[in-house]
Design a protein around this motif. Structure first.
Motif, PDB file in Angstrom:
ATOM      1  N   LYS A 131      57.423  45.272  27.040  1.00 52.08           N
ATOM      2  CA  LYS A 131      57.897  44.139  27.849  1.00 52.08           C
ATOM      3  C   LYS A 131      57.264  42.805  27.453  1.00 52.08           C
ATOM      4  CE  LYS A 131      59.008  47.036  31.820  1.00 52.08           C
ATOM      5  NZ  LYS A 131      58.788  47.315  33.278  1.00 52.08           N
ATOM      6  N   GLY A 132      56.859  42.701  26.191  1.00 54.76           N
ATOM      7  CA  GLY A 132      56.371  41.431  25.676  1.00 54.76           C
ATOM      8  C   GLY A 132      54.944  41.089  26.017  1.00 54.76           C
ATOM      9  N   ASP A 133      54.223  41.984  26.683  1.00 52.06           N
ATOM     10  CA  ASP A 133      52.834  41.715  27.031  1.00 52.06           C
ATOM     11  C   ASP A 133      51.906  42.010  25.855  1.00 52.06           C
ATOM     12  OD1 ASP A 133      53.563  40.913  29.526  1.00 52.06           O
ATOM     13  OD2 ASP A 133      52.783  42.635  30.602  1.00 52.06           O
ATOM     14  N   VAL A 134      50.650  41.579  25.997  1.00 48.95           N
ATOM     15  CA  VAL A 134      49.625  41.791  24.975  1.00 48.95           C
ATOM     16  C   VAL A 134      48.411  42.436  25.630  1.00 48.95           C
ATOM     17  CG1 VAL A 134      48.014  40.641  23.406  1.00 48.95           C
ATOM     18  CG2 VAL A 134      50.385  39.881  23.522  1.00 48.95           C
ATOM     19  N   ASN A 135      47.864  43.456  24.981  1.00 53.91           N
ATOM     20  CA  ASN A 135      46.672  44.126  25.484  1.00 53.91           C
ATOM     21  C   ASN A 135      45.436  43.602  24.756  1.00 53.91           C
ATOM     22  OD1 ASN A 135      44.941  46.035  26.743  1.00 53.91           O
ATOM     23  ND2 ASN A 135      45.143  47.402  24.985  1.00 53.91           N
ATOM     24  N   TRP A 142      52.376  52.746  16.769  1.00 50.12           N
ATOM     25  CA  TRP A 142      53.051  52.259  17.973  1.00 50.12           C
ATOM     26  C   TRP A 142      52.020  51.779  18.974  1.00 50.12           C
ATOM     27  CZ3 TRP A 142      58.416  52.158  18.306  1.00 50.12           C
ATOM     28  CH2 TRP A 142      59.100  52.851  17.300  1.00 50.12           C
ATOM     29  N   SER A 143      52.477  51.013  19.940  1.00 47.06           N
ATOM     30  CA  SER A 143      51.603  50.526  21.005  1.00 47.06           C
ATOM     31  C   SER A 143      52.342  50.636  22.332  1.00 47.06           C
ATOM     32  CB  SER A 143      51.203  49.067  20.740  1.00 47.06           C
ATOM     33  OG  SER A 143      50.349  48.592  21.758  1.00 47.06           O
ATOM     34  N   LEU A 144      51.702  51.300  23.280  1.00 41.90           N
ATOM     35  CA  LEU A 144      52.295  51.526  24.602  1.00 41.90           C
ATOM     36  C   LEU A 144      51.169  51.624  25.619  1.00 41.90           C
ATOM     37  CD1 LEU A 144      55.043  52.229  26.101  1.00 41.90           C
ATOM     38  CD2 LEU A 144      54.368  54.626  25.830  1.00 41.90           C
ATOM     39  N   LEU A 161      60.690  54.501  25.495  1.00 43.38           N
ATOM     40  CA  LEU A 161      59.718  54.137  26.527  1.00 43.38           C
ATOM     41  C   LEU A 161      59.328  52.662  26.449  1.00 43.38           C
ATOM     42  CD1 LEU A 161      57.329  57.245  26.408  1.00 43.38           C
ATOM     43  CD2 LEU A 161      58.857  56.597  28.296  1.00 43.38           C
ATOM     44  N   GLY A 162      59.766  51.981  25.394  1.00 41.51           N
ATOM     45  CA  GLY A 162      59.467  50.568  25.251  1.00 41.51           C
ATOM     46  C   GLY A 162      58.296  50.258  24.356  1.00 41.51           C
ATOM     47  N   ALA A 163      57.788  51.278  23.633  1.00 39.52           N
ATOM     48  CA  ALA A 163      56.635  51.064  22.760  1.00 39.52           C
ATOM     49  C   ALA A 163      56.967  50.065  21.651  1.00 39.52           C
ATOM     50  CB  ALA A 163      56.171  52.383  22.159  1.00 39.52           C
ATOM     51  N   GLU A 164      55.950  49.310  21.249  1.00 40.61           N
ATOM     52  CA  GLU A 164      56.105  48.334  20.179  1.00 40.61           C
ATOM     53  C   GLU A 164      55.654  48.942  18.852  1.00 40.61           C
ATOM     54  OE1 GLU A 164      57.138  45.094  19.964  1.00 40.61           O
ATOM     55  OE2 GLU A 164      57.884  45.196  22.023  1.00 40.61           O
ATOM     56  N   PRO A 165      56.468  48.857  17.805  1.00 38.03           N
ATOM     57  CA  PRO A 165      56.019  49.339  16.493  1.00 38.03           C
ATOM     58  C   PRO A 165      54.942  48.423  15.911  1.00 38.03           C
ATOM     59  CG  PRO A 165      58.175  48.302  16.310  1.00 38.03           C
ATOM     60  CD  PRO A 165      57.851  48.349  17.767  1.00 38.03           C
ATOM     61  N   ILE A 166      53.937  49.016  15.286  1.00 36.42           N
ATOM     62  CA  ILE A 166      52.842  48.259  14.672  1.00 36.42           C
ATOM     63  C   ILE A 166      52.807  48.592  13.185  1.00 36.42           C
ATOM     64  CG2 ILE A 166      50.362  47.838  14.633  1.00 36.42           C
ATOM     65  CD1 ILE A 166      51.613  46.898  17.200  1.00 36.42           C
ATOM     66  N   GLY A 171      32.986  48.288  27.667  1.00 37.31           N
ATOM     67  CA  GLY A 171      34.376  48.087  27.290  1.00 37.31           C
ATOM     68  C   GLY A 171      35.132  47.376  28.400  1.00 37.31           C
ATOM     69  N   LEU A 172      35.903  46.365  28.031  1.00 36.38           N
ATOM     70  CA  LEU A 172      36.682  45.590  28.995  1.00 36.38           C
ATOM     71  C   LEU A 172      38.132  45.498  28.517  1.00 36.38           C
ATOM     72  CD1 LEU A 172      34.056  42.780  29.464  1.00 36.38           C
ATOM     73  CD2 LEU A 172      34.736  44.381  31.244  1.00 36.38           C
ATOM     74  N   LYS A 173      39.042  45.461  29.477  1.00 35.46           N
ATOM     75  CA  LYS A 173      40.467  45.448  29.118  1.00 35.46           C
ATOM     76  C   LYS A 173      41.249  44.576  30.096  1.00 35.46           C
ATOM     77  CE  LYS A 173      44.531  48.479  29.233  1.00 35.46           C
ATOM     78  NZ  LYS A 173      45.000  49.869  29.181  1.00 35.46           N
ATOM     79  N   MET A 174      42.209  43.842  29.543  1.00 30.24           N
ATOM     80  CA  MET A 174      43.109  43.022  30.347  1.00 30.24           C
ATOM     81  C   MET A 174      44.459  42.934  29.651  1.00 30.24           C
ATOM     82  SD  MET A 174      43.835  41.015  32.950  1.00 30.24           S
ATOM     83  CE  MET A 174      42.308  40.504  33.759  1.00 30.24           C
ATOM     84  N   HIS A 175      45.531  43.001  30.417  1.00 30.72           N
ATOM     85  CA  HIS A 175      46.858  42.732  29.887  1.00 30.72           C
ATOM     86  C   HIS A 175      47.192  41.260  30.124  1.00 30.72           C
ATOM     87  CE1 HIS A 175      48.560  47.116  29.914  1.00 30.72           C
ATOM     88  NE2 HIS A 175      47.614  46.920  29.024  1.00 30.72           N
ATOM     89  N   PHE A 176      47.819  40.659  29.119  1.00 32.48           N
ATOM     90  CA  PHE A 176      48.183  39.244  29.183  1.00 32.48           C
ATOM     91  C   PHE A 176      49.673  39.066  28.896  1.00 32.48           C
ATOM     92  CE2 PHE A 176      43.682  39.145  28.171  1.00 32.48           C
ATOM     93  CZ  PHE A 176      43.200  38.050  28.875  1.00 32.48           C
ATOM     94  N   ARG A 177      50.170  37.930  29.332  1.00 31.34           N
ATOM     95  CA  ARG A 177      51.517  37.494  28.981  1.00 31.34           C
ATOM     96  C   ARG A 177      51.409  36.300  28.052  1.00 31.34           C
ATOM     97  NH1 ARG A 177      56.484  39.876  28.839  1.00 31.34           N
ATOM     98  NH2 ARG A 177      58.120  38.306  28.833  1.00 31.34           N
ATOM     99  N   PRO A 178      51.895  36.407  26.812  1.00 25.56           N
ATOM    100  CA  PRO A 178      51.824  35.262  25.899  1.00 25.56           C
ATOM    101  C   PRO A 178      52.888  34.225  26.236  1.00 25.56           C
ATOM    102  CG  PRO A 178      52.933  37.081  24.829  1.00 25.56           C
ATOM    103  CD  PRO A 178      52.493  37.583  26.169  1.00 25.56           C
ATOM    104  N   SER A 179      52.644  32.999  25.827  1.00 23.04           N
ATOM    105  CA  SER A 179      53.661  31.972  26.018  1.00 23.04           C
ATOM    106  C   SER A 179      54.878  32.303  25.165  1.00 23.04           C
ATOM    107  CB  SER A 179      53.104  30.598  25.626  1.00 23.04           C
ATOM    108  OG  SER A 179      52.819  30.566  24.231  1.00 23.04           O
TER     109      SER A 179
END
Length: 381
Positions: free
Chosen positions: A212-216, A90-92, A64-69, A176-184
């Motif tokens: 997909k390389g994003d950050v939560n 994992w993070s998804l 599913l594209g999850a990132e291992p933590i 609680g606040l949440k945003m997805h970001f794209r890192p450089s």
């Protein structure tokens, strides 16, 4: 009277319960108020025990594209503490996770109704009556349903006339606040396999890589701080950046994916459903069963654990009070441990003492991680 089990809520708890019950041949109707995939306020951390449950439900997190933590960085102002997790997490994004679980529920045989919100739930002498409202291109339609058993898995949302019996708490007034970001491109490597927790008075911020390389970014602040910022997202981010040079540097290299953040308030952290509040043939799952302080990262695990437990009790002929007692037994200690940690880390003196202890006893952070897990000892046997 229908013999279907009606599940209210299509998040991890509701969808997992639908899968479990359907696999046992029980008729299930899953009602989800949103019409399609959507994001939710969530740290999106999938702990080891949650990952094991998801595997049993048929989900392949890596596919599913999850990132291992595997690593944790904790910041208290300019002070940094790093350690390895005692397991691979994992993070998804919840958008992908919830969608995959709902799809799996449908494949298992559950009758899934998206865009269907329950507006009324009432007891009858035979069971339950539900009034649901569905939204489609033709407009809104109301439907009356009946069921012998209801699984309440509405997450953070309260169902009218069925609010949780919540005691007053000084952590109830957080936003609680949440945003997805794209890192450089240059900064993407720093997020690999790592979750960051930035502590400050009254709250915290969590940053972790997702698909997909994003950050939560998901964080809690007091209502007073939010009001002082005028409820303005950019002012809130500016305030957050002033909590440490580390956070300021992170925000400077991240590009927001959405115009506005997701927000939620009035979350009863520390709540645990008492067996004394049990209602016949009503099973409370996920956040309706317990709300662990979110920095512990075990909310999804609690959702899946309670779903599995409720499905087992129901399919073996047990009643809702038996389930709520078992859930209470399993959830109380991890939630209470997380509450103690949250209280300590919410003030400067407590954070200073915690960092000092962690440096004196390097295994302490890993031990605290294990003590705030639900069902982990069983999973790791």
């Amino acid at each position: 009277m229908s013999d279907e089990t009606v599940i209210i809520g299509g998040g991890p708890a509701g969808a997992a319960a639908a899968i479990k019950l359907s696999r046992q041949g029980m008729p299930v109707r899953l009602l989800e108020r949103k019409p399609g995939p959507h994001h939710k306020v969530c740290g999106e951390f999938i702990s080891y025990e949650a990952a094991q449950n998801l595997k049993e439900l048929g989900l392949d997190l890596a596919a599913l594209g999850a990132e291992p933590i595997r690593n944790v960085r904790i910041y208290n102002g300019e002070n940094e503490l790093t350690f390895d997790l005692p397991f691979t997490a994992w993070s998804l994004s919840r958008r992908l996770l919830d969608s995959a679980l709902i799809e799996q529920a449908g494949c298992a045989g559950a009758n899934v109704a998206l865009g269907t919100a329950v507006k009324q739930l009432s007891r009858t002498h035979e069971g339950w009556k539900l009034v649901a409202r569905s939204q489609s291109s033709a407009g809104q339609t109301s439907t009356e349903l009946s069921a012998q058993t209801v699984f309440l898995a509405s997450g953070k949302h309260e169902l009218r006339n069925w609010k949780r019996n919540v005691k007053a708490s000084n952590r109830y007034g957080l936003i609680g606040l949440k945003m997805h970001f794209r890192p450089s491109t240059l900064q993407q490597a720093q997020w690999k396999n790592t979750v960051e927790i930035h502590l400050f008075n009254g709250g915290y911020a969590g940053l972790e890589p997702i698909e997909k390389g994003d950050v939560n970014l998901c964080f809690l602040i007091s209502q007073d701080i939010y009001k002082a910022c005028g409820g303005n997202w950019l002012r809130v981010l500016n305030w957050l950046g002033r909590t440490s040079s580390h956070m300021k540097q992170r925000l400077a290299t991240l590009t927001p994916r959405w115009c506005d953040p997701l927000a939620v308030s009035g979350i009863p952290y520390g709540y645990i459903h008492s067996p004394n509040d049990s209602v016949p043939n009503l099973f409370s799952l996920g956040d309706q069963a317990a709300v662990i302080p979110s920095f512990a990262g075990d909310g999804i695990a609690i959702a899946l654990h309670t779903a599995s437990l409720a499905a087992y009790v129901h399919t073996t002929g047990g009643d809702s009070r038996t389930y709520q007692q078992l859930a209470f037994n399993d959830l109380t200690q991890p939630v209470r441990n997380a509450e103690v940690l949250a209280s300590m880390l919410s003030n400067r003196l407590g954070r200073t003492a915690a960092f000092a202890c962690a440096r004196l006893w390097p295994t302490l952070p890993r031990e605290m991680v294990l003590r705030t897990r639900v069902g982990l000892s069983h999973c790791m046997q």
